[in-house]
Design a protein around this motif. Structure first.
Motif, PDB file in Angstrom:
ATOM      1  N   SER A 263      65.800  11.493  12.259  1.00  0.00           N
ATOM      2  CA  SER A 263      65.337  10.183  11.793  1.00  0.00           C
ATOM      3  C   SER A 263      63.829  10.215  11.580  1.00  0.00           C
ATOM      4  O   SER A 263      63.118  11.077  12.114  1.00  0.00           O
ATOM      5  N   ASP A 264      63.319   9.260  10.822  1.00  0.00           N
ATOM      6  CA  ASP A 264      61.872   9.171  10.615  1.00  0.00           C
ATOM      7  C   ASP A 264      61.112   8.979  11.927  1.00  0.00           C
ATOM      8  O   ASP A 264      60.085   9.642  12.142  1.00  0.00           O
ATOM      9  N   PRO A 265      61.559   8.079  12.826  1.00  0.00           N
ATOM     10  CA  PRO A 265      60.820   7.944  14.094  1.00  0.00           C
ATOM     11  C   PRO A 265      60.744   9.262  14.863  1.00  0.00           C
ATOM     12  O   PRO A 265      59.702   9.591  15.432  1.00  0.00           O
ATOM     13  N   LEU A 266      61.837  10.025  14.871  1.00  0.00           N
ATOM     14  CA  LEU A 266      61.839  11.307  15.590  1.00  0.00           C
ATOM     15  C   LEU A 266      60.863  12.287  14.947  1.00  0.00           C
ATOM     16  O   LEU A 266      60.069  12.946  15.643  1.00  0.00           O
ATOM     17  N   LYS A 278      49.101   5.085  21.086  1.00  0.00           N
ATOM     18  CA  LYS A 278      48.354   4.092  20.305  1.00  0.00           C
ATOM     19  C   LYS A 278      47.629   4.740  19.136  1.00  0.00           C
ATOM     20  O   LYS A 278      47.570   4.177  18.035  1.00  0.00           O
ATOM     21  N   ALA A 279      47.067   5.918  19.366  1.00  0.00           N
ATOM     22  CA  ALA A 279      46.357   6.614  18.291  1.00  0.00           C
ATOM     23  C   ALA A 279      47.322   7.030  17.187  1.00  0.00           C
ATOM     24  O   ALA A 279      46.997   6.954  15.991  1.00  0.00           O
ATOM     25  N   ALA A 280      48.517   7.471  17.578  1.00  0.00           N
ATOM     26  CA  ALA A 280      49.520   7.864  16.586  1.00  0.00           C
ATOM     27  C   ALA A 280      49.950   6.664  15.749  1.00  0.00           C
ATOM     28  O   ALA A 280      50.051   6.747  14.519  1.00  0.00           O
ATOM     29  N   ALA A 281      50.203   5.543  16.403  1.00  0.00           N
ATOM     30  CA  ALA A 281      50.626   4.340  15.682  1.00  0.00           C
ATOM     31  C   ALA A 281      49.527   3.856  14.736  1.00  0.00           C
ATOM     32  O   ALA A 281      49.801   3.450  13.597  1.00  0.00           O
ATOM     33  N   LYS A 282      48.290   3.917  15.189  1.00  0.00           N
ATOM     34  CA  LYS A 282      47.171   3.504  14.336  1.00  0.00           C
ATOM     35  C   LYS A 282      47.060   4.398  13.109  1.00  0.00           C
ATOM     36  O   LYS A 282      46.844   3.925  11.986  1.00  0.00           O
ATOM     37  N   ALA A 283      47.219   5.701  13.322  1.00  0.00           N
ATOM     38  CA  ALA A 283      47.160   6.636  12.195  1.00  0.00           C
ATOM     39  C   ALA A 283      48.260   6.351  11.193  1.00  0.00           C
ATOM     40  O   ALA A 283      48.039   6.383   9.970  1.00  0.00           O
ATOM     41  N   MET A 284      49.451   6.041  11.670  1.00  0.00           N
ATOM     42  CA  MET A 284      50.567   5.766  10.770  1.00  0.00           C
ATOM     43  C   MET A 284      50.355   4.477   9.990  1.00  0.00           C
ATOM     44  O   MET A 284      50.698   4.396   8.807  1.00  0.00           O
ATOM     45  N   ARG A 285      49.791   3.479  10.635  1.00  0.00           N
ATOM     46  CA  ARG A 285      49.508   2.230   9.910  1.00  0.00           C
ATOM     47  C   ARG A 285      48.464   2.463   8.828  1.00  0.00           C
ATOM     48  O   ARG A 285      48.559   1.913   7.724  1.00  0.00           O
ATOM     49  N   LYS A 286      47.461   3.306   9.122  1.00  0.00           N
ATOM     50  CA  LYS A 286      46.461   3.628   8.105  1.00  0.00           C
ATOM     51  C   LYS A 286      47.096   4.341   6.912  1.00  0.00           C
ATOM     52  O   LYS A 286      46.652   4.185   5.776  1.00  0.00           O
ATOM     53  N   MET A 287      48.133   5.118   7.195  1.00  0.00           N
ATOM     54  CA  MET A 287      48.822   5.836   6.132  1.00  0.00           C
ATOM     55  C   MET A 287      49.933   5.004   5.498  1.00  0.00           C
ATOM     56  O   MET A 287      50.754   5.519   4.746  1.00  0.00           O
ATOM     57  N   ALA A 288      49.949   3.713   5.834  1.00  0.00           N
ATOM     58  CA  ALA A 288      50.902   2.762   5.243  1.00  0.00           C
ATOM     59  C   ALA A 288      52.346   3.184   5.480  1.00  0.00           C
ATOM     60  O   ALA A 288      53.208   3.005   4.614  1.00  0.00           O
ATOM     61  N   ARG A 289      52.619   3.693   6.661  1.00  0.00           N
ATOM     62  CA  ARG A 289      53.992   4.065   6.998  1.00  0.00           C
ATOM     63  C   ARG A 289      54.770   2.886   7.562  1.00  0.00           C
ATOM     64  O   ARG A 289      55.958   3.017   7.865  1.00  0.00           O
ATOM     65  N   GLY A 290      54.119   1.759   7.733  1.00  0.00           N
ATOM     66  CA  GLY A 290      54.809   0.554   8.173  1.00  0.00           C
ATOM     67  C   GLY A 290      54.630   0.291   9.660  1.00  0.00           C
ATOM     68  O   GLY A 290      54.713   1.201  10.485  1.00  0.00           O
ATOM     69  N   THR A 291      54.418  -0.975   9.993  1.00  0.00           N
ATOM     70  CA  THR A 291      54.213  -1.377  11.381  1.00  0.00           C
ATOM     71  C   THR A 291      55.461  -1.112  12.228  1.00  0.00           C
ATOM     72  O   THR A 291      55.368  -0.697  13.386  1.00  0.00           O
ATOM     73  N   GLU A 292      56.634  -1.347  11.644  1.00  0.00           N
ATOM     74  CA  GLU A 292      57.879  -1.162  12.392  1.00  0.00           C
ATOM     75  C   GLU A 292      58.077   0.304  12.778  1.00  0.00           C
ATOM     76  O   GLU A 292      58.364   0.620  13.938  1.00  0.00           O
ATOM     77  N   LEU A 293      57.916   1.211  11.816  1.00  0.00           N
ATOM     78  CA  LEU A 293      58.072   2.634  12.101  1.00  0.00           C
ATOM     79  C   LEU A 293      57.005   3.107  13.082  1.00  0.00           C
ATOM     80  O   LEU A 293      57.294   3.861  14.019  1.00  0.00           O
ATOM     81  N   ALA A 294      55.761   2.668  12.881  1.00  0.00           N
ATOM     82  CA  ALA A 294      54.679   3.056  13.785  1.00  0.00           C
ATOM     83  C   ALA A 294      54.974   2.594  15.208  1.00  0.00           C
ATOM     84  O   ALA A 294      54.718   3.320  16.178  1.00  0.00           O
ATOM     85  N   GLY A 295      55.545   1.396  15.335  1.00  0.00           N
ATOM     86  CA  GLY A 295      55.886   0.877  16.656  1.00  0.00           C
ATOM     87  C   GLY A 295      56.967   1.700  17.336  1.00  0.00           C
ATOM     88  O   GLY A 295      56.890   1.979  18.541  1.00  0.00           O
ATOM     89  N   GLN A 296      57.969   2.125  16.588  1.00  0.00           N
ATOM     90  CA  GLN A 296      59.031   2.949  17.157  1.00  0.00           C
ATOM     91  C   GLN A 296      58.489   4.303  17.613  1.00  0.00           C
ATOM     92  O   GLN A 296      58.873   4.816  18.667  1.00  0.00           O
ATOM     93  N   VAL A 297      57.588   4.879  16.821  1.00  0.00           N
ATOM     94  CA  VAL A 297      56.988   6.159  17.190  1.00  0.00           C
ATOM     95  C   VAL A 297      56.161   6.009  18.466  1.00  0.00           C
ATOM     96  O   VAL A 297      56.220   6.861  19.368  1.00  0.00           O
ATOM     97  N   ALA A 298      55.396   4.918  18.566  1.00  0.00           N
ATOM     98  CA  ALA A 298      54.594   4.689  19.767  1.00  0.00           C
ATOM     99  C   ALA A 298      55.482   4.559  21.006  1.00  0.00           C
ATOM    100  O   ALA A 298      55.149   5.067  22.087  1.00  0.00           O
ATOM    101  N   VAL A 299      56.623   3.890  20.860  1.00  0.00           N
ATOM    102  CA  VAL A 299      57.542   3.736  21.989  1.00  0.00           C
ATOM    103  C   VAL A 299      58.116   5.091  22.401  1.00  0.00           C
ATOM    104  O   VAL A 299      58.182   5.419  23.595  1.00  0.00           O
ATOM    105  N   LEU A 300      58.535   5.908  21.437  1.00  0.00           N
ATOM    106  CA  LEU A 300      59.057   7.239  21.763  1.00  0.00           C
ATOM    107  C   LEU A 300      58.006   8.079  22.482  1.00  0.00           C
ATOM    108  O   LEU A 300      58.304   8.736  23.487  1.00  0.00           O
ATOM    109  N   LEU A 301      56.782   8.054  21.978  1.00  0.00           N
ATOM    110  CA  LEU A 301      55.719   8.838  22.605  1.00  0.00           C
ATOM    111  C   LEU A 301      55.370   8.291  23.992  1.00  0.00           C
ATOM    112  O   LEU A 301      55.072   9.056  24.912  1.00  0.00           O
TER     113      LEU A 301
END
Length: 444
Positions: A263-266, A278-301
């Motif tokens: 999956s994309d979050p994985l 938090k740094a990973a989620a911020k980077a993903m938002r800057k890359m316009a990967r979406g707040t929802e996906l960035a949030g899931q990645v932050a939770v996994l990490l």
């Protein structure tokens, strides 16, 4: 790999546009990814056409043929035809001036020779033209490179990358997607031109990174092209050599363990496995990967970081139920999918530790324990075990009625206690059992 393209493989909607132009006396060719993929025998999607006709003429000819046309990039000679709901970009033969912003040409000039148009393109495998009657036009050896499995720039690689630095990541994406090697001069230019990625908008870098992750060989890309990916993602640039190697192994293992269905979050979590949540989620938002996906990645990490602190060796059903509920609380409606991503990510980190000769990263939790987590999770999901208070077999109104309570925080507190007991396995999520427990508690 097929040595030629079957004319019957050209979609009817594209043939309609090509025929309309040529019947009006204007040379036209199929170009781009459709030609490359058709030669490989791969399913092809978007069809692009290049033509000697000026865009105004293209628009007039197609509209006269009853084809819908939109002016989508006329400054560069492009209009988009729509046939049966399918878009076909039609662009006048052109050459380009300097790229002072490393992304867009400062000027374009329209030409009458399709070979000049092909010469401006990025890679030889993308610089071929095809016509159902005239066959393949391949002035730069793209079909040979395709057969040999090589990504090679058209002309001088440094010039190609200097025109549009995003081509640096595109080269890696094609190499990853097809399992190709990069031609030596092109490979050397990747590293030397990598700093120019700083001029590219982060959202466009995010799009290319998504393509690399979707290739199923992102772990290879991270290991093979560290200087490029460090320039593309500053959050990775500070990793030590050991961390970089471990991240590449984690990503590669996640791809392998998920059987190409990660999956994309994985995938994004594996890419950022050595970066703070938090740094990973911020980077993903800057890359316009979406707040929802960035949030899931932050939770996994974040959960991964908790596992590294040490957990009981025995993952019983209650512990997994609590983990599922915690994931669901953090990302509503996604907990059931995230727990499987977390299990795969954990096993991938263990594989990575083994690859770099380190101890397992999770005290009390080995690779087999993650299989146990998966097994319990499947059972809990099949049994519709509650993951949120709202999924209890009793509602607030019933608590008030049974317990003789009025609206207020006391009702919420009773529900929280009931939910905690259900998670602990000391109380079944059954209406009668919950009602009896409410009656007992409210009598005390």
């Amino acid at each position: 790999m097929p040595s030629s393209i079957d004319p019957a493989s050209l979609p009817a909607y594209a043939k309609a546009v090509l025929s309309a132009l040529e019947e009006a006396g204007f040379e036209a060719w199929i170009v781009g990814g459709w030609v490359r993929d058709a030669l490989r025998g791969d399913p092809a999607h978007d069809v692009d056409i290049t033509t000697i006709a000026p865009w105004q003429t293209t628009e007039r000819v197609l509209e006269a043929a009853g084809i819908e046309v939109h002016e989508t990039g006329t400054a560069h000679g492009t209009v988009t035809a729509v046939v049966s709901g399918k878009p076909i970009e039609c662009t006048t033969y052109r050459v380009e001036g300097a790229y002072s912003d490393f992304r867009h040409p400062d000027s374009v000039a329209f030409v009458t020779d399709v070979r000049e148009d092909l010469a401006r393109r990025d890679f030889t495998i993308n610089a071929m033209a095809w016509h159902p009657t005239r066959g393949l036009l391949d002035p730069f050896g793209g079909s040979s490179d395709l057969a040999a499995g090589i990504v090679r720039c058209v002309g001088d690689p440094k010039r190609r990358f200097g025109e549009d630095a995003l081509r640096i990541l595109r080269a890696i994406r094609f190499a990853a997607r097809f399992g190709f090697a990069t031609e030596p001069a092109t490979e050397a230019a990747l590293a030397s031109c990598a700093p120019e990625l700083a001029h590219i908008a982060r959202e466009r870098i995010g799009q290319e990174l998504q393509g690399i992750l979707d290739s199923g060989r992102a772990g290879w890309a991270l290991e093979a092209e560290p200087s490029v990916l460090a320039a593309a993602v500053p959050e990775l640039a500070s990793l030590s050599q050991r961390q970089w190697r471990a991240s590449a192994c984690t990503l590669e293992s996640a791809e392998a363990l998920s059987g190409g269905m990660a999956s994309d979050p994985l995938l994004w979590a594996a890419l950022f496995s050595a970066v703070a949540p938090k740094a990973a989620a911020k980077a993903m938002r800057k890359m316009a990967r979406g707040t929802e996906l960035a949030g899931q990645v932050a939770v996994l990490l974040g959960e991964l970081a908790e596992l590294r602190k040490g957990h009981p060796a025995a993952w019983d059903e209650g512990a997994v139920h609590a983990l599922l509920a915690r994931l669901e609380q953090k990302v509503p409606h996604e907990g059931r999918s995230l727990i499987f991503g977390l299990a795969t990510l954990g096993q991938a980190e263990i594989c990575a530790a083994e690859a770099v000769g380190e101890k397992g990263p999770f005290p009390g939790t080995d690779r087999a324990a993650f299989d146990v987590i998966r097994s319990h999770a499947r059972l809990l999901i099949a049994e519709r075990a509650p993951l949120r208070i709202q999924e209890l077999a009793i509602a607030g109104a019933e608590v008030m009625e049974i317990g003789g309570l009025g609206p207020g925080p006391e009702v919420g507190q009773v529900l929280k206690e009931l939910f905690a007991d259900v998670l602990a396995g000391t109380l079944p999520n059954e209406a009668d059992a919950l009602a009896n427990e409410v009656a007992k508690r409210c009598k005390r």
